[in-house]
Design an enzyme around this catalytic site. Structure first.
Site, PDB file in Angstrom:
ATOM      1  N   ARG A  65       0.840  -1.207   0.000  1.00  0.00           N
ATOM      2  CA  ARG A  65       0.000   0.000   0.000  1.00  0.00           C
ATOM      3  C   ARG A  65       0.860   1.235   0.000  1.00  0.00           C
ATOM      4  O   ARG A  65       2.072   1.166   0.058  1.00  0.00           O
ATOM      5  CB  ARG A  65      -0.875  -0.016   1.239  1.00  0.00           C
ATOM      6  CG  ARG A  65      -0.079  -0.301   2.550  1.00  0.00           C
ATOM      7  CD  ARG A  65      -0.671   0.220   3.786  1.00  0.00           C
ATOM      8  NE  ARG A  65      -0.635   1.663   3.798  1.00  0.00           N
ATOM      9  CZ  ARG A  65       0.437   2.395   4.122  1.00  0.00           C
ATOM     10  NH1 ARG A  65       1.584   1.816   4.445  1.00  0.00           N
ATOM     11  NH2 ARG A  65       0.361   3.707   4.131  1.00  0.00           N
ATOM     12  N   GLY A  66       0.189   2.387  -0.097  1.00  0.00           N
ATOM     13  CA  GLY A  66       0.911   3.658  -0.067  1.00  0.00           C
ATOM     14  C   GLY A  66       1.246   4.107  -1.476  1.00  0.00           C
ATOM     15  O   GLY A  66       1.851   3.349  -2.239  1.00  0.00           O
ATOM     16  N   ALA A  67       0.878   5.327  -1.809  1.00  0.00           N
ATOM     17  CA  ALA A  67       0.938   5.776  -3.205  1.00  0.00           C
ATOM     18  C   ALA A  67       2.246   5.473  -3.936  1.00  0.00           C
ATOM     19  O   ALA A  67       2.244   4.768  -4.950  1.00  0.00           O
ATOM     20  CB  ALA A  67       0.597   7.270  -3.271  1.00  0.00           C
ATOM     21  N   ARG A  99      -6.719  -0.223  -7.441  1.00  0.00           N
ATOM     22  CA  ARG A  99      -7.212   0.797  -6.495  1.00  0.00           C
ATOM     23  C   ARG A  99      -7.268   2.125  -7.260  1.00  0.00           C
ATOM     24  O   ARG A  99      -6.342   2.454  -7.991  1.00  0.00           O
ATOM     25  CB  ARG A  99      -6.293   0.937  -5.268  1.00  0.00           C
ATOM     26  CG  ARG A  99      -6.334  -0.257  -4.322  1.00  0.00           C
ATOM     27  CD  ARG A  99      -5.503  -0.007  -3.064  1.00  0.00           C
ATOM     28  NE  ARG A  99      -6.162   0.913  -2.142  1.00  0.00           N
ATOM     29  CZ  ARG A  99      -5.535   1.489  -1.119  1.00  0.00           C
ATOM     30  NH1 ARG A  99      -4.230   1.297  -0.934  1.00  0.00           N
ATOM     31  NH2 ARG A  99      -6.189   2.300  -0.297  1.00  0.00           N
ATOM     32  N   GLN A 208      -3.322   2.373  10.000  1.00  0.00           N
ATOM     33  CA  GLN A 208      -1.968   2.469   9.432  1.00  0.00           C
ATOM     34  C   GLN A 208      -1.029   3.238  10.375  1.00  0.00           C
ATOM     35  O   GLN A 208       0.170   2.986  10.421  1.00  0.00           O
ATOM     36  CB  GLN A 208      -1.996   3.171   8.067  1.00  0.00           C
ATOM     37  CG  GLN A 208      -2.574   2.345   6.932  1.00  0.00           C
ATOM     38  CD  GLN A 208      -4.061   2.565   6.729  1.00  0.00           C
ATOM     39  OE1 GLN A 208      -4.794   2.815   7.691  1.00  0.00           O
ATOM     40  NE2 GLN A 208      -4.522   2.465   5.488  1.00  0.00           N
ATOM     41  N   ASP A 249      -2.230  10.891  -2.039  1.00  0.00           N
ATOM     42  CA  ASP A 249      -2.460   9.822  -3.006  1.00  0.00           C
ATOM     43  C   ASP A 249      -2.715  10.364  -4.397  1.00  0.00           C
ATOM     44  O   ASP A 249      -2.463   9.685  -5.393  1.00  0.00           O
ATOM     45  CB  ASP A 249      -3.614   8.945  -2.530  1.00  0.00           C
ATOM     46  CG  ASP A 249      -3.203   8.146  -1.304  1.00  0.00           C
ATOM     47  OD1 ASP A 249      -3.204   8.724  -0.203  1.00  0.00           O
ATOM     48  OD2 ASP A 249      -2.818   6.968  -1.458  1.00  0.00           O
ATOM     49  N   ASN A 259      -5.976  12.298   0.344  1.00  0.00           N
ATOM     50  CA  ASN A 259      -5.122  11.555   1.258  1.00  0.00           C
ATOM     51  C   ASN A 259      -6.010  10.748   2.184  1.00  0.00           C
ATOM     52  O   ASN A 259      -7.235  10.857   2.157  1.00  0.00           O
ATOM     53  CB  ASN A 259      -4.200  12.497   2.040  1.00  0.00           C
ATOM     54  CG  ASN A 259      -3.065  11.741   2.736  1.00  0.00           C
ATOM     55  OD1 ASN A 259      -2.358  10.974   2.106  1.00  0.00           O
ATOM     56  ND2 ASN A 259      -2.933  11.949   4.024  1.00  0.00           N
ATOM     57  N   LYS A 260      -5.393   9.925   3.030  1.00  0.00           N
ATOM     58  CA  LYS A 260      -6.149   9.053   3.911  1.00  0.00           C
ATOM     59  C   LYS A 260      -7.275   9.798   4.612  1.00  0.00           C
ATOM     60  O   LYS A 260      -7.073  10.911   5.103  1.00  0.00           O
ATOM     61  CB  LYS A 260      -5.199   8.438   4.944  1.00  0.00           C
ATOM     62  CG  LYS A 260      -5.807   7.449   5.891  1.00  0.00           C
ATOM     63  CD  LYS A 260      -6.591   6.331   5.191  1.00  0.00           C
ATOM     64  CE  LYS A 260      -5.763   5.638   4.164  1.00  0.00           C
ATOM     65  NZ  LYS A 260      -6.565   4.826   3.223  1.00  0.00           N
TER      66      LYS A 260
HETATM   67  C1  LIG Z   1       2.502   8.851   0.815  1.00  0.00           C
HETATM   68  S1  LIG Z   1       1.771   7.378   0.349  1.00  0.00           S
HETATM   69  C2  LIG Z   1       0.935   7.006   1.761  1.00  0.00           C
HETATM   70  C3  LIG Z   1      -0.491   7.359   1.613  1.00  0.00           C
HETATM   71  O1  LIG Z   1      -1.196   6.185   1.194  1.00  0.00           O
HETATM   72  C4  LIG Z   1      -2.060   5.835   2.237  1.00  0.00           C
HETATM   73  O2  LIG Z   1      -3.196   5.201   1.810  1.00  0.00           O
HETATM   74  P1  LIG Z   1      -3.310   3.592   1.920  1.00  0.00           P
HETATM   75  O3  LIG Z   1      -2.734   3.191   3.228  1.00  0.00           O
HETATM   76  O4  LIG Z   1      -4.803   3.354   1.792  1.00  0.00           O
HETATM   77  O5  LIG Z   1      -2.536   3.083   0.726  1.00  0.00           O
HETATM   78  C5  LIG Z   1      -2.372   7.155   2.861  1.00  0.00           C
HETATM   79  O6  LIG Z   1      -3.255   7.901   2.083  1.00  0.00           O
HETATM   80  C6  LIG Z   1      -1.022   7.779   2.921  1.00  0.00           C
HETATM   81  O7  LIG Z   1      -0.954   9.144   3.069  1.00  0.00           O
END
Ligand SMILES: CSC[C@H]1O[C@H](OP(=O)(O)O)[C@H](O)[C@@H]1O
Length: 355
Positions: A65-67, A99, A208, A249, A259-260
């Site tokens: 995960r994570g952009a 996603r 997270q 994201d 973002n989250k």
């Molecule tokens: C800077 S990438 C991390 C970014 O991605 C996370 O989302 P997810 O855990 O659903 O992939 C979150 O938005 C973070 O800020």
């Protein structure tokens, strides 16, 4: 998720520091090895993806995960398809749709497919792997550059160091080929002795922050404190937050930032309390083709991620957007590897992206 991977694909715990994602070429054929982030912080388990379906499953379950890391996963996923003789175009379609919100995923897939098409079928597998590795190296370099620009910005905004930083979700080495985005800034400040406190939002419903940022902060020896997302307001009110640092994201052309979920309320709180609100993201997260925040597709995830956490009465419906969108006027600055955009304007964003 487990049904995608045979038990032999799940490796036992590993005591060393393991990267979030790595390419391996064992005798039986190339694989993509992922640190399963759904098992952290108490289990360090690796998933060995031998096909694109397994990788798509890992992306959808947030095992990876994570952009920025999704961009790498997308690119390596195309390389895996090419190396194993799967249909590359079909694989690209599956991966890009895994996603919807993080633009990096489609960016990584598109870059990899372009490299494959340009090289042709014979040289395609080698060319696409080289492109994925190039993207990996670029992302690592971007992390280092963002850490520098972020430290410089904080030095200008808040002279004197000793920062009390609030962050949301997880933006460290677990989302990157390097040390991450916002958390890369924090890591650099910590090593420089300028981090007084890292306030870590737990980040419901998938936690997270509580699971992953706490894991990274503990390993780095940072002075960190976990808090319920709903406790952030009282921290601001008590004057305990010097700056908010978050990831992104997808950043639209006008600077609106997805973002989250839970990020937008922090921006409102920061504005109300006169605290700088800073987004840290590589330019691969800026999507100039998306004009504004209303145009960003926000991933809606299963309500069970909320109801199972409670636990709620059987049959409870839940609203579970994975992200929210912060308007540009609430963002003090956007830190990228190319420099800082502040104030956040369409012109400033286009310029930092070299457009
Ligand atoms: C800077 S990438 C991390 C970014 O991605 C996370 O989302 P997810 O855990 O659903 O992939 C979150 O938005 C973070 O800020």
């Amino acid at each position: 998720m487990g049904d995608h991977l045979a038990q032999s694909d799940v490796r036992p715990e590993n005591n060393g520091a393991i990267p979030a994602l790595r390419w391996e070429e064992p005798p039986e054929g190339p694989v993509l090895v992922l640190l399963d982030q759904t098992r952290l912080p108490h289990e360090e388990v690796e998933l060995v993806c031998t096909d694109v379906q397994a990788l798509v499953g890992a992306i959808r379950s947030l095992a990876v995960r994570g952009a920025p890391l999704l961009g790498l996963a997308g690119a390596y996923g195309v390389a895996l398809a090419a190396a194993r003789g799967y249909d590359v175009e079909d694989a690209a379609e599956l991966l890009a749709r895994a996603r919807p919100t993080a633009v990096n995923l489609e960016y990584g897939v598109r870059r990899a497919v372009a490299a494959y098409r340009e090289a042709g079928v014979e040289r395609g597998p080698a060319a696409v792997l080289a492109e994925a590795k190039a993207l990996h190296a670029e992302d690592a370099a971007a992390s280092t550059a963002m850490a520098g620009h972020g430290a410089g910005l904080l030095g200008e905004l808040l002279p004197g160091g000793g920062y009390r930083i609030l962050t949301h979700c997880n933006t460290g080495a677990l989302v990157s080929g390097g040390e991450g985005t916002a958390l890369a800034v924090v890591s650099g400040l910590h090593r420089a002795g300028e981090l007084r406190r890292l306030w870590v939002d737990e980040t419901r419903p998938l936690l997270q922050g509580a699971r992953l940022t706490a894991y990274e902060a503990a390993r780095a020896g940072m002075p960190y404190t976990l808090l319920a997302d709903t406790a952030a307001g009282s921290l601001f009110a008590a004057g305990e937050v010097d700056v908010v640092l978050v990831g992104a994201d997808r950043i639209a052309a006008d600077g609106a930032t997805a973002n989250k979920v839970g990020t937008y309320p922090l921006a409102v709180l920061a504005r109300h309390h006169g605290v700088p609100f800073v987004v840290v993201a590589p330019v691969t997260t800026v999507d100039l083709a998306t004009p504004d925040g209303a145009s960003i597709e926000v991933e809606q995830r299963p309500g069970s991620e909320v109801t199972d956490l409670a636990p709620s009465p059987l049959g409870t419906q839940a609203y579970n957007p994975a992200f929210d969108v912060t308007p540009p006027d609430l963002i003090t600055a956007i830190v990228t590897e190319n420099g800082v955009v502040s104030p956040v304007t369409p012109e400033g964003l286009a310029s930092i992206c070299g457009k």
